[in-house]
Design a protein around this motif. Sequence first.
Motif, PDB file in Angstrom:
ATOM      1  N   GLN A   1       0.244   6.441   3.117  1.00  0.00           N
ATOM      2  CA  GLN A   1      -0.040   6.980   1.783  1.00  0.00           C
ATOM      3  C   GLN A   1       0.448   8.429   1.719  1.00  0.00           C
ATOM      4  O   GLN A   1      -0.316   9.338   1.430  1.00  0.00           O
ATOM      5  N   GLN A   2       1.721   8.651   1.985  1.00  0.00           N
ATOM      6  CA  GLN A   2       2.232  10.009   2.127  1.00  0.00           C
ATOM      7  C   GLN A   2       2.532  10.675   0.784  1.00  0.00           C
ATOM      8  O   GLN A   2       2.234  11.844   0.577  1.00  0.00           O
ATOM      9  N   SER A   3       3.143   9.960  -0.128  1.00  0.00           N
ATOM     10  CA  SER A   3       3.618  10.566  -1.369  1.00  0.00           C
ATOM     11  C   SER A   3       2.459  10.844  -2.328  1.00  0.00           C
ATOM     12  O   SER A   3       1.772   9.917  -2.780  1.00  0.00           O
ATOM     13  N   VAL A   4       2.283  12.113  -2.665  1.00  0.00           N
ATOM     14  CA  VAL A   4       1.210  12.474  -3.602  1.00  0.00           C
ATOM     15  C   VAL A   4       1.533  12.003  -5.024  1.00  0.00           C
ATOM     16  O   VAL A   4       0.652  11.961  -5.890  1.00  0.00           O
ATOM     17  N   HIS A   5       2.789  11.653  -5.273  1.00  0.00           N
ATOM     18  CA  HIS A   5       3.187  11.166  -6.587  1.00  0.00           C
ATOM     19  C   HIS A   5       2.859   9.687  -6.767  1.00  0.00           C
ATOM     20  O   HIS A   5       2.958   9.157  -7.881  1.00  0.00           O
ATOM     21  N   VAL A   6       2.464   9.043  -5.675  1.00  0.00           N
ATOM     22  CA  VAL A   6       2.176   7.609  -5.719  1.00  0.00           C
ATOM     23  C   VAL A   6       0.736   7.302  -5.320  1.00  0.00           C
ATOM     24  O   VAL A   6       0.066   6.475  -5.946  1.00  0.00           O
ATOM     25  N   TYR A   7       0.248   7.998  -4.293  1.00  0.00           N
ATOM     26  CA  TYR A   7      -1.066   7.672  -3.729  1.00  0.00           C
ATOM     27  C   TYR A   7      -2.081   8.752  -4.091  1.00  0.00           C
ATOM     28  O   TYR A   7      -1.973   9.913  -3.671  1.00  0.00           O
ATOM     29  N   LYS A   8      -3.074   8.346  -4.847  1.00  0.00           N
ATOM     30  CA  LYS A   8      -4.099   9.284  -5.302  1.00  0.00           C
ATOM     31  C   LYS A   8      -4.908   9.862  -4.148  1.00  0.00           C
ATOM     32  O   LYS A   8      -5.376  10.997  -4.199  1.00  0.00           O
ATOM     33  N   ASP A   9      -5.091   9.048  -3.084  1.00  0.00           N
ATOM     34  CA  ASP A   9      -5.911   9.468  -1.938  1.00  0.00           C
ATOM     35  C   ASP A   9      -5.069  10.003  -0.787  1.00  0.00           C
ATOM     36  O   ASP A   9      -5.516   9.998   0.361  1.00  0.00           O
ATOM     37  N   ALA A  10      -3.864  10.495  -1.050  1.00  0.00           N
ATOM     38  CA  ALA A  10      -2.954  10.937   0.011  1.00  0.00           C
ATOM     39  C   ALA A  10      -3.600  11.947   0.943  1.00  0.00           C
ATOM     40  O   ALA A  10      -3.388  11.908   2.155  1.00  0.00           O
ATOM     41  N   GLY A  11      -4.397  12.844   0.401  1.00  0.00           N
ATOM     42  CA  GLY A  11      -5.021  13.864   1.243  1.00  0.00           C
ATOM     43  C   GLY A  11      -6.297  13.416   1.900  1.00  0.00           C
ATOM     44  O   GLY A  11      -6.690  13.939   2.942  1.00  0.00           O
ATOM     45  N   LYS A  12      -6.971  12.433   1.305  1.00  0.00           N
ATOM     46  CA  LYS A  12      -8.285  12.015   1.786  1.00  0.00           C
ATOM     47  C   LYS A  12      -8.238  10.829   2.751  1.00  0.00           C
ATOM     48  O   LYS A  12      -9.193  10.599   3.494  1.00  0.00           O
ATOM     49  N   ALA A  13      -7.170  10.054   2.718  1.00  0.00           N
ATOM     50  CA  ALA A  13      -7.097   8.852   3.555  1.00  0.00           C
ATOM     51  C   ALA A  13      -7.215   9.218   5.035  1.00  0.00           C
ATOM     52  O   ALA A  13      -6.710  10.256   5.475  1.00  0.00           O
ATOM     53  N   GLU A  14      -7.890   8.387   5.800  1.00  0.00           N
ATOM     54  CA  GLU A  14      -8.122   8.681   7.215  1.00  0.00           C
ATOM     55  C   GLU A  14      -6.824   8.599   8.007  1.00  0.00           C
ATOM     56  O   GLU A  14      -6.020   7.682   7.810  1.00  0.00           O
ATOM     57  N   ARG A  15      -6.666   9.557   8.896  1.00  0.00           N
ATOM     58  CA  ARG A  15      -5.509   9.548   9.801  1.00  0.00           C
ATOM     59  C   ARG A  15      -5.875   8.693  11.004  1.00  0.00           C
ATOM     60  O   ARG A  15      -6.605   9.131  11.895  1.00  0.00           O
ATOM     61  N   ASN A  16      -5.400   7.456  11.022  1.00  0.00           N
ATOM     62  CA  ASN A  16      -5.754   6.515  12.087  1.00  0.00           C
ATOM     63  C   ASN A  16      -4.616   5.541  12.330  1.00  0.00           C
ATOM     64  O   ASN A  16      -3.547   5.629  11.720  1.00  0.00           O
ATOM     65  N   ILE A  17      -4.870   4.602  13.227  1.00  0.00           N
ATOM     66  CA  ILE A  17      -3.827   3.659  13.646  1.00  0.00           C
ATOM     67  C   ILE A  17      -3.315   2.803  12.494  1.00  0.00           C
ATOM     68  O   ILE A  17      -2.160   2.374  12.485  1.00  0.00           O
ATOM     69  N   ASP A  18      -4.156   2.579  11.499  1.00  0.00           N
ATOM     70  CA  ASP A  18      -3.747   1.720  10.387  1.00  0.00           C
ATOM     71  C   ASP A  18      -2.952   2.464   9.324  1.00  0.00           C
ATOM     72  O   ASP A  18      -2.150   1.847   8.611  1.00  0.00           O
ATOM     73  N   ASN A  19      -3.164   3.772   9.203  1.00  0.00           N
ATOM     74  CA  ASN A  19      -2.505   4.529   8.137  1.00  0.00           C
ATOM     75  C   ASN A  19      -1.297   5.339   8.587  1.00  0.00           C
ATOM     76  O   ASN A  19      -0.421   5.646   7.787  1.00  0.00           O
ATOM     77  N   ILE A  20      -1.261   5.704   9.860  1.00  0.00           N
ATOM     78  CA  ILE A  20      -0.107   6.452  10.383  1.00  0.00           C
ATOM     79  C   ILE A  20       0.990   5.470  10.791  1.00  0.00           C
ATOM     80  O   ILE A  20       0.717   4.435  11.412  1.00  0.00           O
ATOM     81  N   GLU A  21       2.232   5.799  10.467  1.00  0.00           N
ATOM     82  CA  GLU A  21       3.347   4.912  10.818  1.00  0.00           C
ATOM     83  C   GLU A  21       4.615   5.726  11.056  1.00  0.00           C
ATOM     84  O   GLU A  21       4.696   6.907  10.712  1.00  0.00           O
ATOM     85  N   VAL A  22       5.595   5.080  11.668  1.00  0.00           N
ATOM     86  CA  VAL A  22       6.883   5.724  11.936  1.00  0.00           C
ATOM     87  C   VAL A  22       7.918   5.199  10.946  1.00  0.00           C
ATOM     88  O   VAL A  22       8.101   3.990  10.792  1.00  0.00           O
TER      89      VAL A  22
END
Length: 349
Positions: A123-144
């Motif tokens: 959920q990196q793009s603030v123009h697309v994802y409302k929770d970009a700053g609040k989403a948990e930084r974990n194995i499911d949300n971080i990607e390469v």
Amino acid sequence: MSYPNTRETINLIKEIVSIPSPSGNTNKVIEYVEKYLSEFNIETKRNRKGGLIATLPGKDTNQHRMLTAHVDTLGAMIKEIKPSGRLKIDLIGGFKYNSIEGEYCQIETASGKVYTGTILMHQQSVHVYKDAGKAERNIDNIEVRIDEKVHSADEVRALGIEVGDFVSFDPRVEITENGYIKSRHLDDKASVGILLQLIKQIKTENITLPYTTHFLISNNEEIGYGGNSNITPETVEYLAVDMGAMGDGQSTDEYTVSICAKDASGPYHYEMRKKLVQLCVENDIQYKVDLYPFYGSDASAAIRSGHDIVHGLIGPGIDSSHAFERTHQSSIENTAKLLYHYIQSEMIK
């Protein structure tokens, strides 16, 4: 009295941190250390775990010393290739996902081919994802995000990338004009550079050691068992050279050598600690004694594995450990000075 050249040591550290070596994939950096030591006619051998041991004979061959520093670093491994062509990663070593968000990385395939990428939130793009700053930084949300034109798991696999491939982080190493070195993986490649310079000095200046001394460049410290083997029965003193941890309540700083009194494994040998402090006092070496509450070293791993040794831990003070690390040439220099005097000192009685 001469000490190792600090500027030369820092340049050596820069070279070492630039070689990817996450725990489990350290052969390239071990080869670099092998080659460096061979230029001074120092014989080395590898243990079965892939670590490197150099032995310098001393006057007393019945009592030995061992000094260690570890060349393995934090990293990651591909956990899953997503249908989107992005990669899910699992961490190698004790750090948090937020510390690698936005970092450039390399993916090394089993065949040795290397691809580049960037570690991002899904959920990196603030123009697309409302929770970009609040989403948990974990194995499911971080990607390469791979720097290749791929839109599916099949296209990624066609590149040769698979589950289990290693991911290493761009160190972003920089040396400033006022003496700072900032980089990922100063834990513990700063100490490796210091030990290599010390070995070079011993050989080039024909320093006679009072005791046979082993130097172990270990390669599994970040996962808990780098320096727990290949310790000769004659070894009495075991000194780990690793980073000093900084933060609230810590006395360690970026300008002195840190002497550890206790970490998560318990107290280090009291007489060894007092001896290290005494060497600092006698030789005008700037130092701090500290406790590291969430920390373990090769020395504590050696004690846990049952070796009957006197164990200690020192190292340069490193700011922001396991993230964007930094130290100063003063800390490198004070650590080198303490090691210089330690290897020529008498054993603890």
